[in-house]
Design a protein around this motif. Structure first.
Motif, PDB file in Angstrom:
ATOM      1  N   THR A   4      36.037  31.717  47.625  1.00  0.00           N
ATOM      2  CA  THR A   4      36.682  30.943  46.575  1.00  0.00           C
ATOM      3  C   THR A   4      36.135  31.355  45.217  1.00  0.00           C
ATOM      4  O   THR A   4      34.930  31.429  45.011  1.00  0.00           O
ATOM      5  CB  THR A   4      36.441  29.441  46.801  1.00  0.00           C
ATOM      6  N   LYS A   5      37.041  31.615  44.304  1.00  0.00           N
ATOM      7  CA  LYS A   5      36.645  32.017  42.964  1.00  0.00           C
ATOM      8  C   LYS A   5      36.267  30.794  42.137  1.00  0.00           C
ATOM      9  O   LYS A   5      36.818  29.720  42.310  1.00  0.00           O
ATOM     10  CB  LYS A   5      37.781  32.803  42.311  1.00  0.00           C
ATOM     11  N   GLY A  98      41.381  26.343  45.885  1.00  0.00           N
ATOM     12  CA  GLY A  98      39.949  26.372  45.604  1.00  0.00           C
ATOM     13  C   GLY A  98      39.496  25.243  44.703  1.00  0.00           C
ATOM     14  O   GLY A  98      38.516  25.380  43.972  1.00  0.00           O
ATOM     15  N   ASN A 111      43.063  31.601  43.391  1.00  0.00           N
ATOM     16  CA  ASN A 111      42.496  31.435  44.732  1.00  0.00           C
ATOM     17  C   ASN A 111      43.535  31.487  45.851  1.00  0.00           C
ATOM     18  O   ASN A 111      43.163  31.546  47.017  1.00  0.00           O
ATOM     19  CB  ASN A 111      41.718  30.117  44.818  1.00  0.00           C
ATOM     20  N   ASP A 112      44.809  31.469  45.512  1.00  0.00           N
ATOM     21  CA  ASP A 112      45.855  31.501  46.540  1.00  0.00           C
ATOM     22  C   ASP A 112      46.214  32.944  46.886  1.00  0.00           C
ATOM     23  O   ASP A 112      47.322  33.417  46.648  1.00  0.00           O
ATOM     24  CB  ASP A 112      47.096  30.727  46.077  1.00  0.00           C
ATOM     25  N   THR A 113      45.259  33.636  47.485  1.00  0.00           N
ATOM     26  CA  THR A 113      45.448  35.050  47.806  1.00  0.00           C
ATOM     27  C   THR A 113      46.439  35.271  48.942  1.00  0.00           C
ATOM     28  O   THR A 113      46.993  36.353  49.077  1.00  0.00           O
ATOM     29  CB  THR A 113      44.098  35.712  48.149  1.00  0.00           C
ATOM     30  N   LEU A 136      39.503  25.240  37.175  1.00  0.00           N
ATOM     31  CA  LEU A 136      39.059  25.098  38.573  1.00  0.00           C
ATOM     32  C   LEU A 136      38.012  23.996  38.739  1.00  0.00           C
ATOM     33  O   LEU A 136      37.484  23.816  39.822  1.00  0.00           O
ATOM     34  CB  LEU A 136      38.541  26.418  39.150  1.00  0.00           C
ATOM     35  N   THR A 156      48.410  37.131  39.567  1.00  0.00           N
ATOM     36  CA  THR A 156      47.822  36.722  40.847  1.00  0.00           C
ATOM     37  C   THR A 156      48.777  37.003  42.013  1.00  0.00           C
ATOM     38  O   THR A 156      48.459  36.689  43.155  1.00  0.00           O
ATOM     39  CB  THR A 156      47.464  35.216  40.854  1.00  0.00           C
TER      40      THR A 156
END
Length: 167
Positions: A4-5, A98, A111-113, A136, A156
């Motif tokens: 998580t970033k 995240g 964070n939604d990779t 975040l 992203t």
């Protein structure tokens, strides 16, 4: 699963993209009302975020102006959801964006990779030149240009939808 970033990772990514932003640290705010006193010192459109899912467990993040009203019984017709939406659970919010409740933000796209969330920005909110989001975490507000927010979300791997979802 990827790590998580954090806010620092977010700022580094914005810098890498050449996106100008202003970040202001403040006390934790969990609701729109709790942050009312900060508005005078932070210009631009302030956001409220609704993390919802449909009957097929597809997730959506609705980012709207802080005091706007969203009709949860009808919004599925506007966003292309399968049936009425309900609020997503905190564990899904953490897994995909995240963030924890109170820190939800369109900047969570970083964070939604796995691209599990559709990001929807309300058309009325997007009339503001500057959009204010949590980075975040709910202990700061990040001000970012409207067009730069769209560019960030696209960077992203998401295609943000700008739709009128508020009453």
């Amino acid at each position: 699963m990827t790590e998580t970033k954090t806010a620092d990772d977010l700022f580094a990514f914005l810098d890498e993209l050449g996106i100008t932003y202003d970040n202001r640290e403040h006390r934790a705010v969990f609701t729109v009302a709790e942050g009312d006193d900060l508005r005078a010192e932070i210009p631009g459109g302030h956001t409220k975020n609704l993390f919802v899912k449909d009957k097929k467990s597809r997730y959506f993040l609705l980012t709207v102006e802080e005091y706007a009203t969203v009709d949860l019984k009808q919004v599925h017709n506007l966003i292309g959801a399968s049936g009425r939406v309900s609020f997503g659970k905190p564990d899904a919010m953490m897994d995909y964006l995240g963030v924890e409740p109170g820190s939800v933000t369109a900047l969570g796209a970083i964070n939604d990779t796995a691209h599990q969330v559709t990001f929807i920005l309300d058309a009325d909110l997007m009339e503001n030149e500057i959009i204010n989001c949590h980075p975040l975490r709910n202990t700061a507000t990040t001000s970012i240009g409207r067009d730069d927010l769209l560019r960030f979300i696209r960077a992203t791997g998401h295609e943000p939808l700008v739709l009128k979802v508020t009453a």
